[in-house]
Design a protein around this motif. Structure first.
Motif, PDB file in Angstrom:
ATOM      1  N   PHE A  69     -55.384  43.338  13.740  1.00 12.04           N
ATOM      2  CA  PHE A  69     -54.692  43.962  12.707  1.00 12.04           C
ATOM      3  C   PHE A  69     -54.795  43.249  11.385  1.00 12.04           C
ATOM      4  CE2 PHE A  69     -53.026  46.490  16.066  1.00 12.04           C
ATOM      5  CZ  PHE A  69     -52.560  47.540  15.258  1.00 12.04           C
ATOM      6  N   ILE A  70     -54.463  41.911  11.339  1.00 11.82           N
ATOM      7  CA  ILE A  70     -54.635  41.502  10.000  1.00 11.82           C
ATOM      8  C   ILE A  70     -55.950  41.416   9.645  1.00 11.82           C
ATOM      9  CG2 ILE A  70     -54.631  38.826   9.095  1.00 11.82           C
ATOM     10  CD1 ILE A  70     -52.145  38.391  10.828  1.00 11.82           C
ATOM     11  N   ASN A  71     -57.023  40.861  10.287  1.00 14.01           N
ATOM     12  CA  ASN A  71     -58.471  40.825  10.073  1.00 14.01           C
ATOM     13  C   ASN A  71     -58.988  42.114   9.402  1.00 14.01           C
ATOM     14  OD1 ASN A  71     -58.657  38.096  10.745  1.00 14.01           O
ATOM     15  ND2 ASN A  71     -59.198  38.498  12.711  1.00 14.01           N
ATOM     16  N   SER A  72     -58.698  43.337  10.469  1.00 19.64           N
ATOM     17  CA  SER A  72     -59.029  44.502   9.711  1.00 19.64           C
ATOM     18  C   SER A  72     -58.550  44.742   8.439  1.00 19.64           C
ATOM     19  CB  SER A  72     -58.574  45.867  10.808  1.00 19.64           C
ATOM     20  OG  SER A  72     -57.522  46.204  10.976  1.00 19.64           O
ATOM     21  N   GLU A  73     -57.142  44.548   8.186  1.00 16.54           N
ATOM     22  CA  GLU A  73     -56.635  44.954   6.808  1.00 16.54           C
ATOM     23  C   GLU A  73     -57.223  44.091   5.803  1.00 16.54           C
ATOM     24  OE1 GLU A  73     -54.473  47.409   5.083  1.00 16.54           O
ATOM     25  OE2 GLU A  73     -53.989  47.134   7.168  1.00 16.54           O
ATOM     26  N   ILE A  74     -57.563  42.691   6.218  1.00 18.79           N
ATOM     27  CA  ILE A  74     -58.139  41.840   5.012  1.00 18.79           C
ATOM     28  C   ILE A  74     -59.622  42.340   4.690  1.00 18.79           C
ATOM     29  CG2 ILE A  74     -59.282  39.620   4.642  1.00 18.79           C
ATOM     30  CD1 ILE A  74     -56.913  38.470   6.351  1.00 18.79           C
ATOM     31  N   GLU A  75     -60.499  42.929   5.777  1.00 17.28           N
ATOM     32  CA  GLU A  75     -61.645  43.367   5.713  1.00 17.28           C
ATOM     33  C   GLU A  75     -61.664  44.748   4.831  1.00 17.28           C
ATOM     34  OE1 GLU A  75     -63.638  43.474   9.694  1.00 17.28           O
ATOM     35  OE2 GLU A  75     -63.458  41.190   9.359  1.00 17.28           O
ATOM     36  N   SER A  76     -60.610  45.466   4.977  1.00 13.05           N
ATOM     37  CA  SER A  76     -60.558  46.853   4.579  1.00 13.05           C
ATOM     38  C   SER A  76     -60.719  46.647   2.843  1.00 13.05           C
ATOM     39  CB  SER A  76     -59.482  47.558   4.727  1.00 13.05           C
ATOM     40  OG  SER A  76     -58.404  47.113   4.167  1.00 13.05           O
ATOM     41  N   LYS A  77     -60.166  45.414   2.498  1.00  5.29           N
ATOM     42  CA  LYS A  77     -60.145  44.951   1.024  1.00  5.29           C
ATOM     43  C   LYS A  77     -59.254  46.126   0.082  1.00  5.29           C
ATOM     44  CE  LYS A  77     -64.307  42.419   1.054  1.00  5.29           C
ATOM     45  NZ  LYS A  77     -64.091  40.880   0.836  1.00  5.29           N
ATOM     46  N   LYS A  78     -58.429  46.789   0.776  1.00  2.00           N
ATOM     47  CA  LYS A  78     -57.498  47.635  -0.074  1.00  2.00           C
ATOM     48  C   LYS A  78     -56.474  47.070  -0.633  1.00  2.00           C
ATOM     49  CE  LYS A  78     -55.723  50.876   2.605  1.00  2.00           C
ATOM     50  NZ  LYS A  78     -55.351  51.715   3.831  1.00  2.00           N
ATOM     51  N   TYR A  79     -56.137  45.842  -0.213  1.00  2.00           N
ATOM     52  CA  TYR A  79     -54.894  44.952  -1.026  1.00  2.00           C
ATOM     53  C   TYR A  79     -55.671  43.397  -1.253  1.00  2.00           C
ATOM     54  CZ  TYR A  79     -52.267  48.758   1.054  1.00  2.00           C
ATOM     55  OH  TYR A  79     -52.167  49.936   1.629  1.00  2.00           O
ATOM     56  N   PRO A  80     -54.886  42.672  -1.924  1.00  2.00           N
ATOM     57  CA  PRO A  80     -55.228  41.405  -2.028  1.00  2.00           C
ATOM     58  C   PRO A  80     -54.885  40.714  -0.891  1.00  2.00           C
ATOM     59  CG  PRO A  80     -53.686  42.010  -3.905  1.00  2.00           C
ATOM     60  CD  PRO A  80     -53.941  43.071  -2.881  1.00  2.00           C
ATOM     61  N   GLN A  81     -55.557  39.475  -0.519  1.00  4.88           N
ATOM     62  CA  GLN A  81     -55.159  38.811   0.890  1.00  4.88           C
ATOM     63  C   GLN A  81     -53.787  38.664   1.184  1.00  4.88           C
ATOM     64  OE1 GLN A  81     -57.696  35.472   1.554  1.00  4.88           O
ATOM     65  NE2 GLN A  81     -57.693  35.598   3.705  1.00  4.88           N
ATOM     66  N   TYR A  82     -52.982  38.154   0.195  1.00  3.12           N
ATOM     67  CA  TYR A  82     -51.642  37.816   0.614  1.00  3.12           C
ATOM     68  C   TYR A  82     -51.110  38.989   0.929  1.00  3.12           C
ATOM     69  CZ  TYR A  82     -50.163  39.741  -4.055  1.00  3.12           C
ATOM     70  OH  TYR A  82     -50.112  40.553  -5.117  1.00  3.12           O
ATOM     71  N   LYS A  83     -51.375  40.255   0.274  1.00  2.00           N
ATOM     72  CA  LYS A  83     -50.549  41.515   0.701  1.00  2.00           C
ATOM     73  C   LYS A  83     -51.090  42.163   1.704  1.00  2.00           C
ATOM     74  CE  LYS A  83     -49.184  45.652  -1.830  1.00  2.00           C
ATOM     75  NZ  LYS A  83     -49.043  46.620  -2.960  1.00  2.00           N
ATOM     76  N   ALA A  84     -52.321  41.992   2.254  1.00  3.57           N
ATOM     77  CA  ALA A  84     -53.067  42.632   3.391  1.00  3.57           C
ATOM     78  C   ALA A  84     -52.017  41.970   4.655  1.00  3.57           C
ATOM     79  CB  ALA A  84     -54.301  42.037   3.472  1.00  3.57           C
ATOM     80  N   PHE A  85     -51.745  40.673   4.717  1.00  2.00           N
ATOM     81  CA  PHE A  85     -50.997  40.186   5.584  1.00  2.00           C
ATOM     82  C   PHE A  85     -49.826  41.075   5.923  1.00  2.00           C
ATOM     83  CE2 PHE A  85     -53.670  36.461   5.229  1.00  2.00           C
ATOM     84  CZ  PHE A  85     -53.771  35.894   6.651  1.00  2.00           C
ATOM     85  N   GLY A  86     -49.026  41.284   4.819  1.00  3.63           N
ATOM     86  CA  GLY A  86     -47.877  42.054   4.936  1.00  3.63           C
ATOM     87  C   GLY A  86     -48.048  43.288   5.489  1.00  3.63           C
ATOM     88  N   MET A  87     -49.057  43.991   5.071  1.00  2.83           N
ATOM     89  CA  MET A  87     -49.364  45.449   5.410  1.00  2.83           C
ATOM     90  C   MET A  87     -50.018  45.230   6.629  1.00  2.83           C
ATOM     91  SD  MET A  87     -48.732  47.067   2.717  1.00  2.83           S
ATOM     92  CE  MET A  87     -49.095  48.721   2.963  1.00  2.83           C
TER      93      MET A  87
END
Length: 109
Positions: A69-87
């Motif tokens: 889940f974390i990796n897919s959120e980071i790869e989507s680049k919808k959010y900065p990396q720090y926020k991608a972890f929370g999302m």
């Protein structure tokens, strides 16, 4: 020549994760896993020396899903990396309720 192994350790872990998804962490037991795999409890106990070991491996498998889940959120680049972890954390809690409870809401000593 020994008989061919039909049920692997990974099959048991995957089944355990599916049981948690459907029924919660309390559903992990040898009989329920054996019933899901349509076998006896012997493969469970031949692959894991204790049920605690199976619980630990199940948690590691669930954590691997969380990392996906974390990796897919980071790869989507919808959010900065720090926020991608929370999302990813929030999305995991929403989509995988029982795995989230297993990883983050149980009391561990």
């Amino acid at each position: 020549m020994p008989p061919k192994v039909k049920i692997t350790k990974q099959d048991i872990i995957n089944t355990s994760i599916e049981l948690v998804r459907k029924n919660g962490a309390e559903a992990i037991n040898a009989r329920a896993i054996a019933a899901s795999l349509s076998c006896s409890t012997q493969p469970v106990f031949s692959n894991f020396s204790t049920m605690e070991e199976l619980h630990h491996e199940t948690m590691l498998g669930a954590y691997g899903i969380y990392l996906d889940f974390i990796n897919s959120e980071i790869e989507s680049k919808k959010y900065p990396q720090y926020k991608a972890f929370g999302m990813a954390y929030i999305r995991f809690a929403e989509q995988e309720k029982e795995l989230f409870k297993l990883l983050f809401m149980c009391d561990r000593d």
